[in-house]
Design an enzyme around this catalytic site. Structure first.
Site: not given
Ligand SMILES: NC(=O)c1ccc[n+]([C@@H]2O[C@H](COP(=O)([O-])OP(=O)(O)OC[C@H]3O[C@@H](n4cnc5c(N)ncnc54)[C@H](OP(=O)(O)O)[C@@H]3O)[C@@H](O)[C@H]2O)c1
Length: 267
Positions: A172
Site C-alpha cells: 500500500y
Molecule cells: N481512511 C483513512 O484513514 C485514509 C488515510 C489516508 C488515505 N486514505 C485513502 O483515501 C481513499 C479513500 O479511503 P476511505 O477510507 O474512504 O476508504 P473506503 O471507505 O474503503 O473507500 C474506498 C473507495 O474506493 C473505491 N474503490 C476501491 N476499489 C475500487 C475499484 N477497483 N474500482 C473503483 N473504485 C474502487 C471504493 O468503492 P467500491 O468498493 O464501491 O468500488 C470506495 O468508494 C483511499 O485511496 C485510501 O487509501 C484513507
C-alpha cells in the site's frame, strides 16, 4: 471510544457554497467514505458531480443524497482496474455534461497488515492495480478530456503512508509513494496548459476501517496525531473542494498532508 476522537463536528466545517458553480467534477471511488463525503461537498460547492465506483447501491445513495440537497449527480458503476470502463466513464461524463473541470482520484484499496515478507502476490497486485495503475490510467484519460476543454484540476489520493513507511503496509505504502511521483510529473507536463495536478495525503480518517477497530487498536493511532484525534472525511473533502477551485489557482504539483500535524514532527 475516547471523546476527543470525535471532537471535530462536521457541521462546523464552513460551507464552500458557490466555489465550484458551473463546474463538472468526477469522484472516482465515491461510493463511501472520503469519496462520498467529497462528492457531497463538491455538489454543495455548486459542481455537477459524477460519482464512480463498483458498488451501485452506495453510488445510488450518494447521488440521491446530493439530489435531495438540491444538487446534481450522476452515478456510474466503474471498476478502476479496467481501463475500458474508466474510458467509458470519462466519455459518459463529457457526453452528459459537455466537460470535465475537476477530478478526484480517490479509489483505493488496502491489504491486511503483514510484514513485507508475508505479503501475498495478490496483496501486491491489488494495491498496484487500484491505487497506482488505476489512478494513472484515470489521470491520463482525464487530462485528455481537460485538455480538450482548455484546463482543469486533478487531485490524486495518497496518504501519510505515501510520505513515510508504515510497518505492515508495504505494498500500500509503495503505491501511495508512487502516486506522488506521477502527480508531480503530470503537474510539470501540463502546468502551461491550465491544468493543475495536486495530491492529498491524509493521516487517519474516520471511515469504515478505522471505525471498526477495537479501542485498543484505535488509541495508539490517536496518540500518534498531535491534534489527538482522528480526522473526518469532511475535513479531507473541504480540502479537495478548495484544490478543485480557482481559490487554489497557483497551486500545482503540491502534496498536502491532512493529518492533524502527524508528519510535522518528521516521518
Ligand atoms: N481512511 C483513512 O484513514 C485514509 C488515510 C489516508 C488515505 N486514505 C485513502 O483515501 C481513499 C479513500 O479511503 P476511505 O477510507 O474512504 O476508504 P473506503 O471507505 O474503503 O473507500 C474506498 C473507495 O474506493 C473505491 N474503490 C476501491 N476499489 C475500487 C475499484 N477497483 N474500482 C473503483 N473504485 C474502487 C471504493 O468503492 P467500491 O468498493 O464501491 O468500488 C470506495 O468508494 C483511499 O485511496 C485510501 O487509501 C484513507
Amino acid at each position: 471510544m475516547n471523546a476527543s476522537t470525535y471532537s471535530q463536528d462536521p457541521a462546523r466545517i464552513p460551507a464552500q457554497q458557490g466555489l465550484l458553480s458551473g463546474k463538472v467534477a468526477l469522484v472516482l471511488g465515491g461510493s463511501r467514505g472520503i469519496g462520498a463525503a467529497s462528492a457531497r461537498a463538491l455538489a454543495r460547492a455548486g459542481a455537477r458531480v459524477v460519482v464512480a465506483a463498483r458498488d451501485e447501491r452506495g453510488l445510488g445513495e450518494v447521488a440521491e443524497s446530493i439530489r435531495a440537497s438540491g444538487g446534481e449527480a450522476l452515478p456510474v458503476r466503474t471498476d478502476i482496474r479496467d481501463a475500458a470502463q474508466v474510458k467509458a466513464l470519462i466519455d459518459q461524463t463529457v457526453s452528459v455534461y459537455g466537460r470535465l473541470d475537476a477530478a478526484f482520484n480517490n479509489a483505493g484499496s488496502g491489504h491486511r497488515p503483514a510484514p513485507f515478507s508475508e505479503l501475498t502476490v495478490e496483496d501486491i497486485d491489488e494495491s498496484i492495480s487500484v491505487n497506482l495503475r488505476g489512478i494513472l490510467v484515470a489521470m491520463k484519460l482525464e487530462l485528455a478530456a481537460m485538455l480538450a476543454r482548455g484546463g482543469g484540476s486533478i487531485i490524486n489520493m495518497s496518504s501519510t503512508a505515501g510520505l513515510s513507511g508504515v510497518r505492515g503496509m508495504g505494498a500500500y505504502s509503495a503505491t501511495k509513494h508512487a502516486i506522488i511521483g506521477a502527480s508531480k510529473s503530470a503537474a510539470l507536463d501540463h502546468a502551461s496548459q491550465k491544468i493543475r495536478v495536486n495530491v492529498v495525503a491524509p493521516g487517519p480518517i474516520l471511515t469504515d476501517r478505522i471505525r471498526d477497530l477495537p479501542e485498543e487498536r484505535r488509541a495508539p493511532i490517536v496518540r500518534a496525531v498531535p491534534m489527538e484525534r482522528i480526522g473526518l472525511p469532511e475535513e479531507v473533502a473541504a480540502t479537495v473542494v478548495w484544490l478543485c477551485s480557482d481559490a487554489a489557482s497557483f497551486i500545482t504539483g503540491a502534496v498536502l498532508p491532512i493529518d492533524g500535524g502527524r508528519l510535522a514532527g518528521g516521518a
